[in-house]
Every structure is written in C-alpha cells, then in structure tokens.
Scaffold this active site. Sequence first.
Site, PDB file in Angstrom:
ATOM      1  N   GLU A 150       0.798  -1.238   0.000  1.00  0.00           N
ATOM      2  CA  GLU A 150       0.000   0.000   0.000  1.00  0.00           C
ATOM      3  C   GLU A 150       0.828   1.285   0.000  1.00  0.00           C
ATOM      4  O   GLU A 150       0.636   2.157   0.841  1.00  0.00           O
ATOM      5  CB  GLU A 150      -0.943   0.008   1.214  1.00  0.00           C
ATOM      6  CG  GLU A 150      -1.939  -1.128   1.205  1.00  0.00           C
ATOM      7  CD  GLU A 150      -2.906  -1.080   2.383  1.00  0.00           C
ATOM      8  OE1 GLU A 150      -2.891  -0.111   3.147  1.00  0.00           O
ATOM      9  OE2 GLU A 150      -3.688  -2.038   2.523  1.00  0.00           O
ATOM     10  N   ASN A 198       2.200  -5.249  -3.157  1.00  0.00           N
ATOM     11  CA  ASN A 198       0.812  -5.548  -2.779  1.00  0.00           C
ATOM     12  C   ASN A 198       0.029  -4.253  -2.597  1.00  0.00           C
ATOM     13  O   ASN A 198       0.525  -3.305  -1.985  1.00  0.00           O
ATOM     14  CB  ASN A 198       0.825  -6.338  -1.460  1.00  0.00           C
ATOM     15  CG  ASN A 198      -0.499  -7.006  -1.158  1.00  0.00           C
ATOM     16  OD1 ASN A 198      -1.072  -7.689  -2.013  1.00  0.00           O
ATOM     17  ND2 ASN A 198      -1.000  -6.830   0.052  1.00  0.00           N
ATOM     18  N   HIS A 234     -10.354  -6.511  -1.398  1.00  0.00           N
ATOM     19  CA  HIS A 234     -11.399  -6.372  -0.372  1.00  0.00           C
ATOM     20  C   HIS A 234     -12.582  -5.674  -1.062  1.00  0.00           C
ATOM     21  O   HIS A 234     -12.472  -4.495  -1.404  1.00  0.00           O
ATOM     22  CB  HIS A 234     -10.916  -5.517   0.799  1.00  0.00           C
ATOM     23  CG  HIS A 234      -9.791  -6.134   1.567  1.00  0.00           C
ATOM     24  ND1 HIS A 234      -9.974  -7.228   2.393  1.00  0.00           N
ATOM     25  CD2 HIS A 234      -8.472  -5.842   1.628  1.00  0.00           C
ATOM     26  CE1 HIS A 234      -8.821  -7.564   2.943  1.00  0.00           C
ATOM     27  NE2 HIS A 234      -7.888  -6.734   2.499  1.00  0.00           N
ATOM     28  N   GLU A 263      -6.055 -10.751  -0.788  1.00  0.00           N
ATOM     29  CA  GLU A 263      -6.831 -10.506   0.447  1.00  0.00           C
ATOM     30  C   GLU A 263      -8.331 -10.516   0.172  1.00  0.00           C
ATOM     31  O   GLU A 263      -9.093  -9.746   0.764  1.00  0.00           O
ATOM     32  CB  GLU A 263      -6.392  -9.174   1.088  1.00  0.00           C
ATOM     33  CG  GLU A 263      -4.898  -9.111   1.343  1.00  0.00           C
ATOM     34  CD  GLU A 263      -4.444  -7.880   2.114  1.00  0.00           C
ATOM     35  OE1 GLU A 263      -5.287  -7.185   2.689  1.00  0.00           O
ATOM     36  OE2 GLU A 263      -3.225  -7.634   2.136  1.00  0.00           O
ATOM     37  N   ASP A 265     -12.070 -10.664   0.084  1.00  0.00           N
ATOM     38  CA  ASP A 265     -13.288 -10.871   0.872  1.00  0.00           C
ATOM     39  C   ASP A 265     -14.370  -9.978   0.273  1.00  0.00           C
ATOM     40  O   ASP A 265     -14.081  -8.969  -0.365  1.00  0.00           O
ATOM     41  CB  ASP A 265     -13.119 -10.668   2.389  1.00  0.00           C
ATOM     42  CG  ASP A 265     -12.497  -9.351   2.799  1.00  0.00           C
ATOM     43  OD1 ASP A 265     -12.597  -8.366   2.041  1.00  0.00           O
ATOM     44  OD2 ASP A 265     -11.920  -9.295   3.909  1.00  0.00           O
TER      45      ASP A 265
HETATM   46  C1  XIL Z   1      -5.455  -6.296   8.780  1.00  0.00           C
HETATM   47  C2  XIL Z   1      -5.692  -7.517   9.680  1.00  0.00           C
HETATM   48  O1  XIL Z   1      -6.660  -8.332   9.085  1.00  0.00           O
HETATM   49  C3  XIL Z   1      -6.123  -7.092  11.048  1.00  0.00           C
HETATM   50  O2  XIL Z   1      -6.124  -8.226  11.917  1.00  0.00           O
HETATM   51  C4  XIL Z   1      -5.184  -6.018  11.604  1.00  0.00           C
HETATM   52  O3  XIL Z   1      -5.715  -5.541  12.792  1.00  0.00           O
HETATM   53  C5  XIL Z   1      -5.023  -4.886  10.641  1.00  0.00           C
HETATM   54  O4  XIL Z   1      -4.584  -5.385   9.397  1.00  0.00           O
HETATM   55  N1  XIL Z   1      -4.572  -4.584   4.044  1.00  0.00           N
HETATM   56  C6  XIL Z   1      -3.526  -5.394   4.408  1.00  0.00           C
HETATM   57  C7  XIL Z   1      -3.659  -6.276   5.585  1.00  0.00           C
HETATM   58  O5  XIL Z   1      -2.533  -5.468   3.683  1.00  0.00           O
HETATM   59  O6  XIL Z   1      -2.441  -6.485   6.242  1.00  0.00           O
HETATM   60  C8  XIL Z   1      -4.687  -5.759   6.565  1.00  0.00           C
HETATM   61  O7  XIL Z   1      -4.863  -6.736   7.598  1.00  0.00           O
HETATM   62  C9  XIL Z   1      -5.982  -5.459   5.857  1.00  0.00           C
HETATM   63  C10 XIL Z   1      -5.791  -4.401   4.799  1.00  0.00           C
END
Ligand code: XIL
Length: 355
Positions: A150, A198, A234, A263, A265
């Site tokens: 990010e 990422n 996400h 990631e 969801d």
């Molecule tokens: C999130 C985790 O799921 C949580 O448990 C933590 O509190 C915060 O981070 N982008 C990412 C991940 O790259 O590392 C993040 O994970 C979600 C957003």
Amino acid sequence: MRVSASALTFLLVCIFALSSVAQTLREAADRDGLLVSSAVRPSQLSEPAYASTLAREFNMVEAEDAMKWWVLRPDEATYDFRQGDELVRFAQIHDMKVRGHCLVWGRSNPEWLTQGKFTSRQLSRLLHEHINRVMGHYAGQLFAWDVVNEALDENGNVRSSIWYDQPGVGFSWHGTKYIEQVFRWAHQADPQALLFYNEAEGEGLNRKSDAIYAMVKNFRRRGVPIDGVGLQMHIPMLDADIPAIAANIARLTALGVQVHITELDVSLPVDSSGLVRADDLTRQADIYRGIVRACLNSAGCTAIQTWGFTDKYSWIGSHSHGVRGQALPFNRAYQPKAAYRAVLEELSAGRAIRH
Ligand code: XIL
C-alpha cells in the site's frame, strides 16, 4: 449384449464428469497448479475445526498479522518469530506453501519505531537490517513476500509514510525510488523468494492501478527485481467491476509478472442483529465466481487467497464497526456458503473453460 456407440460415449462422459468433480478447493486448485490460500492468525490453529478446514481446503497460507513489524519487533533489539514459526510449522505438516506479508508498510508498525524520531540514515539501516533478518530467518520456508504494501494513494501518487518522507529512508520526493531500493535489498536478502508489490483498491482500472502498472513496467525494463503484484481485493458494497479486474490482471501479467489475489473478501451489509439478506449471499457468490474466473483466465494469475476463510474470524466486523460482515466463503460454523460452492465450481472447471 450390444451397447450402442452413443450409449457408450454417454457412459464415458458420465464417468469422466464424476471423476473430475473435486471435493475441496485444494484438490481443484492442485489440478491446475494454482495456489489457493487463506490469511491465518496462528492463535486460531489450536481450534480443531479451524485447523482441519484450513488444511483440507487450502494449499497455501499467509500470516494475517504475525509477520508484520508490530508483532515481529516488540522493541528495537528483539525479533519475535514465534507466531510466524508456528504458522510455518503448520504449513510444513500439511504440505502447504507459505507467503510472507509484509516487510514495508506505513501501517502496523510498533510505537518505538513510529515515535522514535529516527533520522533517515537510522531508518534506512533499521529497514535494511529488518529485511535481512526476517527474510534470512524464513529463507527456504517462504516462497514469496509482499515486500511493499500500500505505498500509493488513490491518485497513484506515492503515499506519505515513515519509509517515504516521514522522514523516509533517504528518497523523499523521489517517487517510487524507495520502493525500488527495498526490492533490491529484498532480492539480496533471499534471492530465491518471489517479490511482490501488494496494493488495495487498485484491482480494476483506475488511477492507482495505472500507477502500479507504470511502476512495474518501469521496474521490469530497468531490471529492478520484482516478480509479481498482489491485488488485495477487499470488495465492499457488493460492487465489483469484473471486466475491469480481468483487464487489469491481463495487462499486468503481460508484463511478465505474476498476479496473486491476496486478500479477497466480499463484505455484506448486516442489520442490527448481524443478519444479511438471502439474495446478497447469491450476489456475493457471483462476485467470488467472477474474480476466480478472471484469475483463471490469465495464466500468470497464480494464487487466490481470501483474507481468512470463516465468518467466525474476519477483520471486516471490527474494521466496519459491525456495519458489514459475513465476507468469507465459510459461515461461522464452518459450513460452506454459496460463495464457497461458486469458487469450487470455477476451480473445478479449471483454466481451460471460458464463460
Ligand atoms: C489487517 C488484519 O486483518 C487485522 O487483523 C489487523 O488488525 C489490521 O490489518 N490490508 C492489508 C492487511 O494489507 O495487512 C490488513 O490486515 C488489511 C488491509
């Protein structure tokens, strides 16, 4: 007894169809050499239903938090690999690959680091050492790392962060130069590991994904060691532009890098009792299906990872203050949802089938 040719063909097709129905995501993915994975919190591995579902359904894992700075580095002098090692042990026992997340991120850093008033020189030394120690510790056990997470904003500009310009590791106002530097360090630390950039909200076609594309193209042309792009995926509000996601995956893989969906969801609106609408579960399944298909249709898309796999444990609930939830393919009782069946069907159809 005489059996007509068409009856015989029908029988053979039935036998083939039956034998080709995979029972698990893992089995279906293995047939195409695809990685199917979940983010994991190691503390949950002690729950039998969690552990058995994870090992049965997936051929890869990634630490949801256990390899971030705030877990690995409780203080400047200490490296705490216990949680990460526990995950690696689980993966080895169950013959799963492990993906690393993440070495460089403006968030999830410990206070001693963010409040430490370090100079750029000191930060540069700290980060270089961190990359060497962590990648060295896991060399041969982790096949890929999210090196930088990010780093871009929604306009495609480099985000302000401790590593870039607050005060940065020595390349503030030099755009993606610090990203380039850490990829070079990472390659030296573990030359075998695949190195990924990422990113969130750059999965379709927009200014951020254009900037990722331009950066990767530039890095490849100049021999900066980058092997792949992680698209977080996400999806809130049941809103996913599948053709744009497919086009973005296709243009990235055309640069010769791999794409991992890292990631995934698909969160649903939940009411005050935590319930979702039945037709939203169907729409959720359609989005999962579309994303899996988009990946399968690009040969360079080699991994599909969800951010957790059971609604019992998902960051979405706390992150959205309970407004969204039920984002994953298994419900809280580890029963497969429509989303799971959609993913299984697409994986079973494999790379060859186009819809
Ligand atoms: C999130 C985790 O799921 C949580 O448990 C933590 O509190 C915060 O981070 N982008 C990412 C991940 O790259 O590392 C993040 O994970 C979600 C957003």
